[in-house]
Design a protein around this motif. Structure first.
Motif, mmCIF file in Angstrom:
data_model
loop_
_atom_site.group_PDB
_atom_site.id
_atom_site.type_symbol
_atom_site.label_atom_id
_atom_site.label_comp_id
_atom_site.label_asym_id
_atom_site.label_seq_id
_atom_site.Cartn_x
_atom_site.Cartn_y
_atom_site.Cartn_z
ATOM 1 N N VAL A 1 0.836 -1.195 0.000
ATOM 2 C CA VAL A 1 0.000 0.000 0.000
ATOM 3 C C VAL A 1 0.877 1.254 0.000
ATOM 4 N N GLU A 2 1.827 1.288 0.914
ATOM 5 C CA GLU A 2 2.735 2.439 0.976
ATOM 6 C C GLU A 2 3.338 2.681 -0.403
ATOM 7 N N GLU A 3 3.854 1.619 -0.957
ATOM 8 C CA GLU A 3 4.528 1.724 -2.248
ATOM 9 C C GLU A 3 3.610 2.227 -3.354
ATOM 10 N N SER A 4 2.500 1.542 -3.522
ATOM 11 C CA SER A 4 1.598 1.862 -4.633
ATOM 12 C C SER A 4 1.045 3.274 -4.509
ATOM 13 N N LEU A 5 0.594 3.625 -3.321
ATOM 14 C CA LEU A 5 -0.010 4.938 -3.167
ATOM 15 C C LEU A 5 1.038 6.037 -3.057
ATOM 16 N N GLY A 6 2.266 5.644 -2.754
ATOM 17 C CA GLY A 6 3.338 6.626 -2.791
ATOM 18 C C GLY A 6 3.545 7.160 -4.195
ATOM 19 N N THR A 7 3.626 6.265 -5.158
ATOM 20 C CA THR A 7 3.818 6.697 -6.542
ATOM 21 C C THR A 7 2.612 7.492 -7.025
ATOM 22 N N LEU A 8 1.423 7.082 -6.617
ATOM 23 C CA LEU A 8 0.222 7.812 -7.021
ATOM 24 C C LEU A 8 0.226 9.215 -6.414
ATOM 25 N N HIS A 9 0.697 9.306 -5.201
ATOM 26 C CA HIS A 9 0.727 10.575 -4.501
ATOM 27 C C HIS A 9 1.527 11.621 -5.283
ATOM 28 N N ALA A 10 2.641 11.179 -5.816
ATOM 29 C CA ALA A 10 3.484 12.085 -6.599
ATOM 30 C C ALA A 10 2.708 12.664 -7.779
ATOM 31 N N VAL A 11 1.989 11.784 -8.465
ATOM 32 C CA VAL A 11 1.211 12.233 -9.619
ATOM 33 C C VAL A 11 0.166 13.262 -9.202
ATOM 34 N N ILE A 12 -0.495 13.001 -8.097
ATOM 35 C CA ILE A 12 -1.535 13.916 -7.630
ATOM 36 C C ILE A 12 -0.955 15.295 -7.332
ATOM 37 N N GLN A 13 0.140 15.310 -6.599
ATOM 38 C CA GLN A 13 0.724 16.597 -6.242
ATOM 39 C C GLN A 13 1.173 17.364 -7.474
ATOM 40 N N ALA A 14 1.728 16.644 -8.438
ATOM 41 C CA ALA A 14 2.118 17.297 -9.685
ATOM 42 C C ALA A 14 0.893 17.913 -10.351
ATOM 43 N N GLY A 15 -0.209 17.158 -10.349
ATOM 44 C CA GLY A 15 -1.432 17.658 -10.974
ATOM 45 C C GLY A 15 -2.013 18.857 -10.250
ATOM 46 N N LEU A 16 -1.829 18.883 -8.924
ATOM 47 C CA LEU A 16 -2.416 19.965 -8.133
ATOM 48 C C LEU A 16 -1.695 21.294 -8.334
ATOM 49 N N THR A 17 -0.382 21.224 -8.472
ATOM 50 C CA THR A 17 0.366 22.470 -8.607
ATOM 51 C C THR A 17 0.222 23.080 -9.996
ATOM 52 N N GLU A 18 -0.148 22.239 -10.927
ATOM 53 C CA GLU A 18 -0.302 22.722 -12.311
ATOM 54 C C GLU A 18 -1.405 23.777 -12.402
ATOM 55 N N ARG A 19 -1.118 24.834 -13.156
ATOM 56 C CA ARG A 19 -2.098 25.918 -13.311
ATOM 57 C C ARG A 19 -2.376 26.132 -14.802
ATOM 58 N N SER A 20 -3.645 26.046 -15.160
ATOM 59 C CA SER A 20 -3.989 26.293 -16.562
ATOM 60 C C SER A 20 -5.485 26.529 -16.669
ATOM 61 N N GLU A 21 -5.953 26.825 -17.848
ATOM 62 C CA GLU A 21 -7.376 27.073 -18.038
ATOM 63 C C GLU A 21 -8.159 25.779 -17.835
ATOM 64 N N GLU B 1 -5.772 16.634 0.961
ATOM 65 C CA GLU B 1 -4.828 17.451 0.193
ATOM 66 C C GLU B 1 -5.503 18.141 -0.982
ATOM 67 N N VAL B 2 -6.305 17.377 -1.698
ATOM 68 C CA VAL B 2 -7.008 17.946 -2.835
ATOM 69 C C VAL B 2 -7.925 19.076 -2.374
ATOM 70 N N ALA B 3 -8.612 18.830 -1.263
ATOM 71 C CA ALA B 3 -9.492 19.869 -0.714
ATOM 72 C C ALA B 3 -8.697 21.130 -0.411
ATOM 73 N N GLY B 4 -7.522 20.952 0.177
ATOM 74 C CA GLY B 4 -6.676 22.089 0.486
ATOM 75 C C GLY B 4 -6.305 22.868 -0.761
ATOM 76 N N ALA B 5 -5.954 22.144 -1.813
ATOM 77 C CA ALA B 5 -5.578 22.809 -3.065
ATOM 78 C C ALA B 5 -6.774 23.524 -3.684
ATOM 79 N N LEU B 6 -7.934 22.889 -3.598
ATOM 80 C CA LEU B 6 -9.145 23.501 -4.160
ATOM 81 C C LEU B 6 -9.479 24.792 -3.426
#
Lengths: 220, 220
Positions: free
Chosen positions: B71-91, B142-147
DNA sequence: GCGCTCGGCGCACAACTGTTTACTGAGGCC
DNA sequence: GGCCTCAGTAAACAGTTGTGCGCCGAGCGC
């Protein structure tokens, strides 16, 4: 496919057979409470029922076969609830409340069924997985059909309605799963689950009201 | 909890240990392709790795223990993707496209990880189930925080933002699952999945834009 | 009433399971 | 260089598993 299932259990022998078949299904459902289908043993089931292992083969070819039979059963009962919810007509806010209540009630009445569906929807047995998948697809189609007969759906393309139907079905399954977890103290309590589910439905309902089917970006 | 995991594999002995630990994790992940965790045998795993059954206990207490590590492993890699997606800014439109593409790419690169998460999220091993649950909860937070740091979220209550975050996370997991099924020919093809996912995100986005946090019906 | 059907039984089979035990031997430390 | 640590081994343990076989015997149709 399931093995021979007498549609008309006239004779008292077929009736007896149907009864132990039920016992097998129930035992499987109960064993699924704390493990998944792919780890249930044939002997484990027969032991729970109180018959010899060999007798299992008189009813099912496989444990997977029993699983497929359970899909019919579990989603059959759910189907009834869905159709009841679809025919109901009321104002939007009430409608959402009623739907969430209906799901909560269903989970309270048939916890094993929705546990089975949720657990095996992405579980380790391919046959069961696809059986659940096609069944839920049918549900989505039905919901889409019902939505089409709604004044809000004016101008919606068939694909978009289908998408909406899937969204509702998925949401329903996830809400049911959350209610189940609440019931066994594994997640947030029931009222919180209901509160969240209602707002999510409101969100979708809001998006639905402002949707415009865009002919400029058609299906791929 | 996992057994001893050397944080600093200095010595070449710890390095070797870490390597067979990896092999065990990989073997488990691979065996999970066609069954669920609760049906995987300890011997099955060690056989796949090429070590003796007893050696397994040098790394994990249990198969369930190995599952928690996964679980740690799998969701760790997913976590990275999410954070990358959250910081991205576009229309908005672009943003949705990018998000769906990111999910599709992730599934293509780590199919076993998302298969594991989706399958065991509601699977038969309680420890793994709750581990995934708390992890996904953190994601939602985290997503809520970014939103919250979004101009559209003016006037949103914390609870409603949380609800929205959960909605996005759930949608992401389900989309990933659909992509995975597409990749193994079990469902609709990849482009259809992407098309549906984009429209669902558009629906949510629309609902979001017209949302009003209602202080008249507060949390229960 | 007779013969047949067929759900269920008992038994045997070989193969597999998780866990413990005492052990080996390469690498670490001082 | 010599003791010590410890990942990995081989073997044995008592259970368990799915499946095949032949055999009942209650209930069925005629």
């Amino acid at each position: 496919m399931s093995s021979s299932t007498p549609h008309s259990p006239h004779t008292q022998r077929d009736l007896k057979k149907a009864r132990t078949r039920r016992a097998l299904l129930d035992a499987g459902l109960e064993l699924l409470e704390e493990q998944s289908l792919s780890s249930i043993g044939l002997r484990e089931i027969t032991r729970a029922v109180g018959i010899s292992p060999a007798a299992f083969y008189r009813h099912f070819r496989d444990v997977a076969d029993l699983g497929v039979a359970l899909v019919e059963e579990s989603l059959g009962t759910l189907h009834a609830v869905i159709q009841a919810g679809l025919t109901e007509r009321s104002e939007d806010g009430e409608r959402i409340d009623h739907l969430v209540d209906a799901i909560a009630r269903f989970v309270r009445e048939h916890p094993e069924h929705i546990r089975f569906v949720v657990r095996e929807r992405h579980g380790g047995v391919a046959a069961v997985r696809t059986a659940i998948g096609t069944q839920l697809d049918r549900f989505a189609e039905e919901v889409a059909g019902a939505l089409a007969r709604d004044e809000v759906s004016r101008g919606w393309s068939a694909e978009d309605l289908r998408m909406l139907g899937e969204t509702y079905v998925d949401h329903m399954v996830m809400t049911a799963s959350a209610f189940l977890e609440a019931a066994q103290g594994e997640g947030p309590p029931e009222d919180v689950v209901a509160y969240t589910a209602r707002r999510q439905l409101r969100l979708i309902s809001l998006g639905r009201r402002h949707w415009i089917s865009d002919p400029a970006s058609p299906a791929p």
